[in-house]
Design a protein around this motif. Structure first.
Motif, PDB file in Angstrom:
ATOM      1  N   LEU A 142       9.766  -5.425  -4.588  1.00  0.00           N
ATOM      2  CA  LEU A 142       9.748  -6.203  -3.342  1.00  0.00           C
ATOM      3  C   LEU A 142      10.288  -7.598  -3.610  1.00  0.00           C
ATOM      4  N   ASP A 143       9.888  -8.164  -4.758  1.00  0.00           N
ATOM      5  CA  ASP A 143      10.355  -9.493  -5.128  1.00  0.00           C
ATOM      6  C   ASP A 143      11.863  -9.503  -5.332  1.00  0.00           C
ATOM      7  N   ARG A 144      12.372  -8.480  -6.041  1.00  0.00           N
ATOM      8  CA  ARG A 144      13.821  -8.431  -6.295  1.00  0.00           C
ATOM      9  C   ARG A 144      14.615  -8.364  -5.002  1.00  0.00           C
ATOM     10  N   PHE A 145      14.065  -7.716  -3.979  1.00  0.00           N
ATOM     11  CA  PHE A 145      14.797  -7.616  -2.713  1.00  0.00           C
ATOM     12  C   PHE A 145      14.412  -8.721  -1.736  1.00  0.00           C
ATOM     13  N   GLY A 164       0.831  -1.209   0.000  1.00  0.00           N
ATOM     14  CA  GLY A 164       0.000   0.000   0.000  1.00  0.00           C
ATOM     15  C   GLY A 164       0.862   1.254   0.000  1.00  0.00           C
ATOM     16  N   TYR A 165       1.881   1.253   0.856  1.00  0.00           N
ATOM     17  CA  TYR A 165       2.782   2.413   0.918  1.00  0.00           C
ATOM     18  C   TYR A 165       3.497   2.607  -0.416  1.00  0.00           C
ATOM     19  N   LEU A 166       4.032   1.512  -0.959  1.00  0.00           N
ATOM     20  CA  LEU A 166       4.790   1.625  -2.210  1.00  0.00           C
ATOM     21  C   LEU A 166       3.899   2.059  -3.368  1.00  0.00           C
ATOM     22  N   THR A 167       2.644   1.601  -3.375  1.00  0.00           N
ATOM     23  CA  THR A 167       1.733   2.036  -4.435  1.00  0.00           C
ATOM     24  C   THR A 167       1.493   3.540  -4.339  1.00  0.00           C
ATOM     25  N   HIS A 168       1.276   4.031  -3.093  1.00  0.00           N
ATOM     26  CA  HIS A 168       1.119   5.481  -2.920  1.00  0.00           C
ATOM     27  C   HIS A 168       2.361   6.222  -3.410  1.00  0.00           C
ATOM     28  N   LEU A 169       3.539   5.748  -2.982  1.00  0.00           N
ATOM     29  CA  LEU A 169       4.779   6.451  -3.360  1.00  0.00           C
ATOM     30  C   LEU A 169       5.013   6.371  -4.865  1.00  0.00           C
ATOM     31  N   THR A 174       1.580  -0.364  -8.566  1.00  0.00           N
ATOM     32  CA  THR A 174       1.410  -1.650  -7.878  1.00  0.00           C
ATOM     33  C   THR A 174       2.304  -2.708  -8.495  1.00  0.00           C
ATOM     34  N   ARG A 175       2.331  -2.727  -9.848  1.00  0.00           N
ATOM     35  CA  ARG A 175       3.176  -3.693 -10.552  1.00  0.00           C
ATOM     36  C   ARG A 175       4.638  -3.502 -10.166  1.00  0.00           C
ATOM     37  N   VAL A 184       2.996   9.009  -6.348  1.00  0.00           N
ATOM     38  CA  VAL A 184       3.613  10.301  -6.036  1.00  0.00           C
ATOM     39  C   VAL A 184       4.808  10.547  -6.964  1.00  0.00           C
ATOM     40  N   HIS A 185       5.537   9.468  -7.285  1.00  0.00           N
ATOM     41  CA  HIS A 185       6.667   9.581  -8.210  1.00  0.00           C
ATOM     42  C   HIS A 185       6.202   9.725  -9.658  1.00  0.00           C
ATOM     43  N   GLY A 186       4.896   9.656  -9.893  1.00  0.00           N
ATOM     44  CA  GLY A 186       4.389   9.923 -11.240  1.00  0.00           C
ATOM     45  C   GLY A 186       3.858   8.722 -12.005  1.00  0.00           C
ATOM     46  N   LEU A 187       3.844   7.541 -11.377  1.00  0.00           N
ATOM     47  CA  LEU A 187       3.305   6.361 -12.068  1.00  0.00           C
ATOM     48  C   LEU A 187       1.780   6.336 -11.936  1.00  0.00           C
ATOM     49  N   SER A 188       1.126   5.608 -12.853  1.00  0.00           N
ATOM     50  CA  SER A 188      -0.302   5.362 -12.671  1.00  0.00           C
ATOM     51  C   SER A 188      -0.449   4.326 -11.558  1.00  0.00           C
ATOM     52  N   ARG A 189      -1.651   4.206 -11.013  1.00  0.00           N
ATOM     53  CA  ARG A 189      -1.850   3.269  -9.901  1.00  0.00           C
ATOM     54  C   ARG A 189      -1.519   1.824 -10.261  1.00  0.00           C
ATOM     55  N   PRO A 190      -2.039   1.311 -11.397  1.00  0.00           N
ATOM     56  CA  PRO A 190      -1.692  -0.085 -11.737  1.00  0.00           C
ATOM     57  C   PRO A 190      -0.185  -0.260 -11.949  1.00  0.00           C
TER      58      PRO A 190
END
Lengths: 226, 294
Positions: free
Chosen positions: B110-113, B86-91, B103-104, B94-100
């Motif tokens: 998260l998977d890479r880390f 949820g936090y990363l989707t918001h950020l 999330t992607r 904020v960084h300029g991505l669309s919501r979908p």
């Protein structure tokens, strides 16, 4: 702009999920429960509801501005600039106060008697409600200005900021010359004379003052440490 | 829009009469640069990074250039009322991505880390290491033009540390400028374009011996092409050593963090190079040195 919309949504989610909005909302409800009863003259009750909104708006600003841990705020500030990040927090607080005020005005308008202070003169409900809404918005705006000027980055120590906020909120409601005082006393005088005033001028003045206070607070964000 | 970030005679102090933390700083950060800032604790490294990320304004001098910036703070708080996703989707938005897209990207990073399992965990329940992964993912979500890392590696596990090095290599190859502070002197050694030391409020450029084999783990890549063909410029820029062992056969020594970037350059050039072998070489003296330091 898309990033501003995203910022507003983020700040709104922060406020909604933090549940720190509850105390000011409850306090406001308690204010109204004590001061407003059904059957009272509508304009008097609307004036009371509007005036009580001012400190609540200032408190909501304080919550929104301090809701984000400093490190998280830095991440957002790097992306959009610290001024815009702060602006989003202030706008969300204003929107919350305006929504709360609107709900209160609707309820007060419906449960009050459409009469003047003498319980004789007819005061039409709809114009009275509209006047109350304008006054409430003026108070929400001025409360936002008070909150913005008494929270980070303007005042950083809580020990000074909270008394300053309370004092400034009180003065904004009672001192002649304040747009909030003008709007509220307009309603009270209108109730005595049985006429509905439209506090458009106080609302415009409050909007101007708030815009200036907001701009000043946002400009300071990059100059102050956390 | 000007993408070079420039500090001209920049100074910063806290309060109107506070002592100067930094003064007379000149620094240009061009796209694709990898810059390390070092110096003892409390000398103003973090202050410099905050000026570069434009979180703080300089008390004097001028900062110019407006790259899209992402910042990773030294310590990331978990006191946020969101899940990691949820936090990363918001950020991301904020960084300029669309919501979908946000999330992607959030799920991918998260998977890479190695934190995909925590995507739906409330931030408040994350360990320090996992919340640092969220902080790093936040910065990488939207392919920034400038990445500012303040001790971003601290608190990450070994796999995530290596992944972050590779992510930095990918980003710089794609033109992102990266400025970082890290307590490990071997961090991204051999791949840095410049190292600066903060000293007495000023900034000194340090000359380093990039070709030294003591500069961290390296990977050896052997590739074959037409005889007389020249290697892609990007591969040559990154390589700390290159020699033609036979006509058309080249052996490249590259910092381990950058092997993927070099291979990508070699395989996507026209005509592509044939990769004969990839092997990890860890210079013995360096290992011995690391052991003795522990």
């Amino acid at each position: 702009m898309t990033s501003m919309r995203a910022l507003l949504r983020y700040q709104a989610a922060l406020l909604a999920r933090s549940q720190r909005w509850l105390p000011p909302f409850i306090l406001y409800a308690a204010f109204l429960a004590v001061g407003v009863q059904s059957g009272q003259p509508v304009l008097d009750s609307l004036g009371y509801a509007a005036a009580a909104l001012l400190p609540v708006a200032a408190w909501l600003v304080r919550i929104c501005v301090s809701n984000e841990p400093p490190a998280a705020r830095s991440c957002v500030s790097a992306a959009v600039g610290p001024g815009r990040a702060h602006l989003a927090a202030l706008l969300v607080a204003l929107a919350a106060a305006a929504a709360l005020g609107t709900a209160a005005i609707v309820v007060v308008t419906l449960i009050s008697d459409p009469v003047g202070a003498d319980h004789q003169a007819r005061v039409p409900r709809l114009p009275a409600g509209a006047a109350g809404l304008l006054a409430a918005l003026a108070c929400a705006l001025l409360g936002t200005a008070v909150g913005a000027l008494t929270a980070w980055p303007v005042l950083r120590s809580t020990g000074r900021a909270v008394p300053a906020m309370l004092l400034a909120a009180l003065l904004s409601v009672v001192v002649t010359g304040s747009p909030a005082q003008a709007a509220v006393s307009g309603l009270v005088t209108g109730s005595r004379s049985g006429t509905v005033p439209m506090p458009v001028l106080p609302l415009a003045a409050a909007a101007l003052l708030t815009a200036a206070a907001t701009a000043a607070a946002c400009a300071l964000t990059s100059r102050r440490s956390t | 829009m000007q993408r070079d970030l420039r500090l001209d005679n920049v100074g910063r102090r806290y309060g109107l009469r506070g002592p100067w933390v930094l003064r007379g700083i000149h620094l240009t950060v061009p796209p694709g640069a990898l810059i390390r800032i070092e110096g003892p604790n409390g000398t103003g490294k973090s202050t410099l990074l905050r000026l570069l990320a434009r979180i703080d304004a300089p008390s004097e001098g001028r900062v110019s250039g407006a790259p899209r910036t992402a910042y990773v703070p030294e310590r990331f708080p978990t006191a946020l009322p969101f899940t990691a996703l949820g936090y990363l989707t918001h950020l991301g938005t904020v960084h300029g991505l669309s919501r979908p897209a946000a999330t992607r990207a959030a799920l991918e990073w998260l998977d890479r880390f190695g934190a995909a399992a925590y995507a739906r965990t409330p931030m408040a329940q994350l360990s320090k290491g996992s919340s640092q992964k969220v902080a790093v993912a936040q910065a990488l979500l939207a392919d920034p033009e400038l990445l500012v890392l303040d001790e971003a590696w601290t608190g990450l596990d070994a796999d995530a540390r290596a992944e972050l090095e590779r992510a930095v290599a990918e980003r710089t190859a794609a033109g992102t400028a990266v400025v970082f502070v890290d307590h490990d002197p071997r961090r991204l050694a051999g791949a840095r374009d410049a190292t600066y030391t903060v000293h007495d409020g000023g900034l000194n450029r340090r000359t380093e011996q990039t070709a030294s084999p003591h500069n961290g783990p390296h990977t050896t890549v052997v590739v074959q092409g037409r005889s007389g063909a020249t290697l892609p410029a990007e591969a040559l820029r990154i390589a700390t050593g290159a020699d033609e062992t036979a006509p058309g056969t080249h052996r490249l020594t590259v910092p381990a963090s950058h092997s993927d970037v070099v291979l990508r350059a070699l395989l996507t050039t026209r005509p592509p190079w044939h990769v004969v072998s990839v092997s990890r070489e860890t210079p013995v003296p360096f290992e011995a040195e690391a052991e003795s330091r522990r």
